[in-house]
Design an enzyme around this catalytic site. Structure first.
Site, PDB file in Angstrom:
ATOM      1  N   ASN A 119     -11.070   1.423  -1.727  1.00  0.00           N
ATOM      2  CA  ASN A 119      -9.833   1.874  -2.124  1.00  0.00           C
ATOM      3  C   ASN A 119      -9.656   2.800  -2.747  1.00  0.00           C
ATOM      4  O   ASN A 119     -10.500   3.082  -3.685  1.00  0.00           O
ATOM      5  CB  ASN A 119      -8.669   0.726  -2.839  1.00  0.00           C
ATOM      6  CG  ASN A 119      -9.509  -0.400  -3.557  1.00  0.00           C
ATOM      7  OD1 ASN A 119     -10.714  -0.204  -3.731  1.00  0.00           O
ATOM      8  ND2 ASN A 119      -8.366  -1.441  -4.160  1.00  0.00           N
ATOM      9  N   GLU A 126      -6.190   4.677  -4.963  1.00  0.00           N
ATOM     10  CA  GLU A 126      -4.699   4.399  -5.371  1.00  0.00           C
ATOM     11  C   GLU A 126      -4.393   5.608  -5.621  1.00  0.00           C
ATOM     12  O   GLU A 126      -4.751   6.509  -5.693  1.00  0.00           O
ATOM     13  CB  GLU A 126      -4.938   3.128  -6.660  1.00  0.00           C
ATOM     14  CG  GLU A 126      -5.221   1.990  -5.395  1.00  0.00           C
ATOM     15  CD  GLU A 126      -4.893   0.490  -6.847  1.00  0.00           C
ATOM     16  OE1 GLU A 126      -4.767   0.704  -8.309  1.00  0.00           O
ATOM     17  OE2 GLU A 126      -4.847  -0.086  -6.024  1.00  0.00           O
ATOM     18  N   CYS A 140      -5.976   1.486   1.557  1.00  0.00           N
ATOM     19  CA  CYS A 140      -6.801   0.105   1.556  1.00  0.00           C
ATOM     20  C   CYS A 140      -8.422   0.487   1.968  1.00  0.00           C
ATOM     21  O   CYS A 140      -8.903   1.436   2.294  1.00  0.00           O
ATOM     22  CB  CYS A 140      -6.574  -1.305   2.963  1.00  0.00           C
ATOM     23  SG  CYS A 140      -4.781  -1.984   1.856  1.00  0.00           S
ATOM     24  N   GLU A 167      -9.959  -1.048   4.078  1.00  0.00           N
ATOM     25  CA  GLU A 167     -10.702  -0.611   5.045  1.00  0.00           C
ATOM     26  C   GLU A 167     -10.496  -0.436   6.082  1.00  0.00           C
ATOM     27  O   GLU A 167     -11.002   1.068   6.828  1.00  0.00           O
ATOM     28  CB  GLU A 167     -10.118  -2.632   5.831  1.00  0.00           C
ATOM     29  CG  GLU A 167     -10.619  -3.700   5.275  1.00  0.00           C
ATOM     30  CD  GLU A 167      -9.843  -4.606   4.156  1.00  0.00           C
ATOM     31  OE1 GLU A 167      -9.243  -2.847   3.059  1.00  0.00           O
ATOM     32  OE2 GLU A 167      -9.559  -4.970   3.923  1.00  0.00           O
ATOM     33  N   CYS A 188      -5.821  -6.884   4.599  1.00  0.00           N
ATOM     34  CA  CYS A 188      -4.214  -7.158   4.637  1.00  0.00           C
ATOM     35  C   CYS A 188      -3.304  -6.952   5.868  1.00  0.00           C
ATOM     36  O   CYS A 188      -4.400  -5.709   7.061  1.00  0.00           O
ATOM     37  CB  CYS A 188      -3.104  -6.175   3.329  1.00  0.00           C
ATOM     38  SG  CYS A 188      -3.337  -4.099   4.342  1.00  0.00           S
TER      39      CYS A 188
HETATM   40 ZN    ZN Z   1      -5.411  -3.119   3.413  1.00  0.00          ZN
END
Ligand code: ZN
Length: 128
Positions: free
Chosen positions: A42, A44, A53, A55, A86
């Site tokens: 991830n 940010e 993220c 993924e 998520c």
């Molecule tokens: Zn996610």
């Protein structure tokens, strides 16, 4: 299914997470149709909406390499129980695979195996 190469790749990617705001480091590794593994962390941003993220970063890397058929994904976090992808990531993954074996792992060794169809049974799709 031998998950160990994917788990190792996701763990290594997690070490490279950029998560100065949430301190929630995530690594994800996708096994693609040609046997290659694409892993990412991830990343940010000080504008939260710009954070991405692990993924989705991994799927974007694979798709950008011309690979569009994921066969499995492993996700490593420090959450207990292990955190599942998520909703944004579920929708991103379902774009490329209607179903997908998912292994979520935490750094304590806990594991849960599930599938994209199980945790995301009714994805959005365009009408028609
Ligand atoms: Zn996610």
């Amino acid at each position: 299914m031998d998950w160990e190469p994917l788990v190792a790749a996701a763990r290594a990617a997690r070490e490279r997470a950029y998560a100065p705001y949430s301190h929630f480091a995530v690594g994800a590794a996708l096994l693609m149709e040609d046997g290659s593994i694409h892993a990412a962390a991830n990343v940010e941003n000080c504008i939260p909406a710009l954070s991405i993220c692990a993924e989705r970063n991994a799927m974007s890397a694979a798709a950008s390499a011309g690979l569009r058929r994921p066969r499995a994904v492993a996700v490593v976090t420090d959450a207990s129980p292990p955190a599942r992808p998520c909703g944004l990531c579920r929708q991103t993954l379902v774009e490329f695979a209607k179903d997908l074996p998912i292994l979520v792992v935490n750094v304590h060794g806990d594991r849960e195996e599930t599938t994209l169809a199980e945790i995301f049974p009714q994805p959005f799709s365009l009408p028609g």
